[in-house]
Design an enzyme around this catalytic site. Structure first.
Site, short mmCIF file in Angstrom:
data_model
loop_
_atom_site.label_atom_id
_atom_site.label_comp_id
_atom_site.label_asym_id
_atom_site.label_seq_id
_atom_site.Cartn_x
_atom_site.Cartn_y
_atom_site.Cartn_z
N SER A 122 4.91 -30.63 -10.84
CA SER A 122 5.81 -31.57 -11.53
C SER A 122 5.69 -31.52 -13.06
O SER A 122 5.82 -32.55 -13.73
CB SER A 122 5.62 -32.99 -11.01
N LYS A 161 10.54 -19.96 -6.83
CA LYS A 161 10.50 -20.12 -5.37
C LYS A 161 11.76 -19.47 -4.76
O LYS A 161 12.24 -18.49 -5.31
CB LYS A 161 10.33 -21.60 -5.01
N ASN A 179 7.87 -20.43 -11.64
CA ASN A 179 7.97 -19.96 -10.25
C ASN A 179 9.27 -20.50 -9.67
O ASN A 179 9.39 -21.69 -9.38
CB ASN A 179 6.76 -20.48 -9.46
N GLU A 192 2.38 -23.10 -0.81
CA GLU A 192 3.45 -22.98 0.20
C GLU A 192 3.21 -21.79 1.12
O GLU A 192 3.59 -21.80 2.29
CB GLU A 192 4.81 -22.91 -0.52
N GLY A 200 6.52 -30.63 -6.55
CA GLY A 200 7.88 -30.99 -6.17
C GLY A 200 8.05 -32.46 -5.82
O GLY A 200 9.06 -32.86 -5.25
N GLU A 252 -2.96 -26.09 -8.57
CA GLU A 252 -1.76 -26.85 -8.21
C GLU A 252 -2.10 -27.85 -7.10
O GLU A 252 -2.15 -27.47 -5.92
CB GLU A 252 -0.67 -25.91 -7.70
O1 LIG Z 1 4.54 -25.17 -7.02
C1 LIG Z 1 4.79 -25.24 -8.21
C2 LIG Z 1 4.83 -24.04 -9.04
O2 LIG Z 1 4.30 -22.95 -8.37
C3 LIG Z 1 5.10 -26.55 -8.85
O3 LIG Z 1 6.36 -26.94 -8.48
P1 LIG Z 1 7.07 -28.17 -9.23
O4 LIG Z 1 6.94 -27.89 -10.70
O5 LIG Z 1 8.48 -28.15 -8.74
O6 LIG Z 1 6.31 -29.40 -8.84
#
Ligand SMILES: O=C(CO)COP(=O)(O)O
Length: 264
Positions: free
Chosen positions: A222, A14, A12, A106, A182, A176
């Protein structure tokens, strides 16, 4: 990970990378994986770029006949019409998307998306022939209160409302934990397994064995090449939804090849 389900690694992106950068990253990822003779039937590889990149990714994937699949990060609950700024499931299907992420934390947080909205989006995706990746997860307070299982199961129940057993069997759910997104704070393999197993048990109760054995449950938060193998060693984790680490071809390539990685 169970032998009957094909592991899925989804990146993803983002709100990162424009359409030119997207082409560079997908090309690099394709080279990295082809270098290692990656078997896409063994581990499915998906990138989830911003909407504006999708046409370029489609052109590259089609032109170079890549086995990498791609999806979108969101979809409108509406089919078409006067909804400025929205993108319909039909538009995404036409761009060759195989997957649509719905209910990412998010979006639940910044756009107030409810389970009802998430369910409506998942239905739109499925009706247009794409597979929804339905995201659930708890915040830190819920985790500290030890209520993560109840919270995530309730989100799954709400988000999968109205789906038949057959439909659920083909779905993807992504667990998640918000506190691990993140932050560099990865959940332990046991943490991931606890909730992924509970999600599957819930699906077994509500939709039966075939749905529970078919639905793929991913972990996200992460994930890196260095910690992926331990997470994938868990019975009920069928893949990962990767954020930051999916923006680097080498790192994401390593995640896709989790079985070559040491278990920490
Ligand atoms: O939200 C995420 C994937 O959709 C996870 O993000 P990270 O891998 O950056 O922690």
């Amino acid at each position: 990970m169970a032998a009957t389900r094909t592991p899925l690694m989804a990146g993803n992106w983002k709100m990162n990378l424009n359409h030119q950068e997207a082409v560079v990253l997908v090309q690099k990822l394709a080279w990295t994986l082809s270098d290692k003779k990656h078997d896409f039937a063994k581990v499915e590889v998906v990138v989830v770029p911003p909407f504006t990149d999708l046409r370029s990714v489609q052109t590259l994937v089609d032109g170079d006949r890549l086995s990498i699949r791609y999806g979108a990060q969101d979809v409108s609950v509406h089919e078409s019409g006067a909804y400025t700024g929205e993108i319909s499931a039909g538009m995404l299907a036409k761009l060759g998307c195989s997957y649509v992420v719905v209910g990412h934390s998010e979006r639940r947080e910044h756009h107030d998306e409810s389970d009802e909205t998430v369910s409506a989006k998942a239905h739109r995706a499925l009706d247009a022939g794409m597979t929804p990746i339905v995201c659930v997860g708890e915040g830190l307070e819920i985790r500290q209160a030890g209520e993560q299982v109840a919270h995530c199961v309730a989100q799954v129940a709400g988000s999968l409302a109205g789906f038949s057993a057959e439909q659920v069997a083909g779905l993807v759910v992504a667990y998640e934990p918000v506190w691990a997104i993140g932050t560099g704070e990865v959940a332990t393999p046991d943490d991931a397994q606890e909730v992924c197993a509970a999600v599957r048990a819930h699906v077994r109760e509500t939709h039966g064995d075939a749905a529970a054995d078919g639905v793929r449950v991913l972990y996200g938060g992460s994930v890196k090449a260095a910690n992926v193998a331990g997470i994938m060693a868990e019975t009920d984790v069928d893949g990962c939804l990767v954020g930051g680490a999916s923006l680097q071809a080498d790192e994401f390539g390593g995640i896709c090849r989790f079985y070559d990685m040491p278990v920490l």
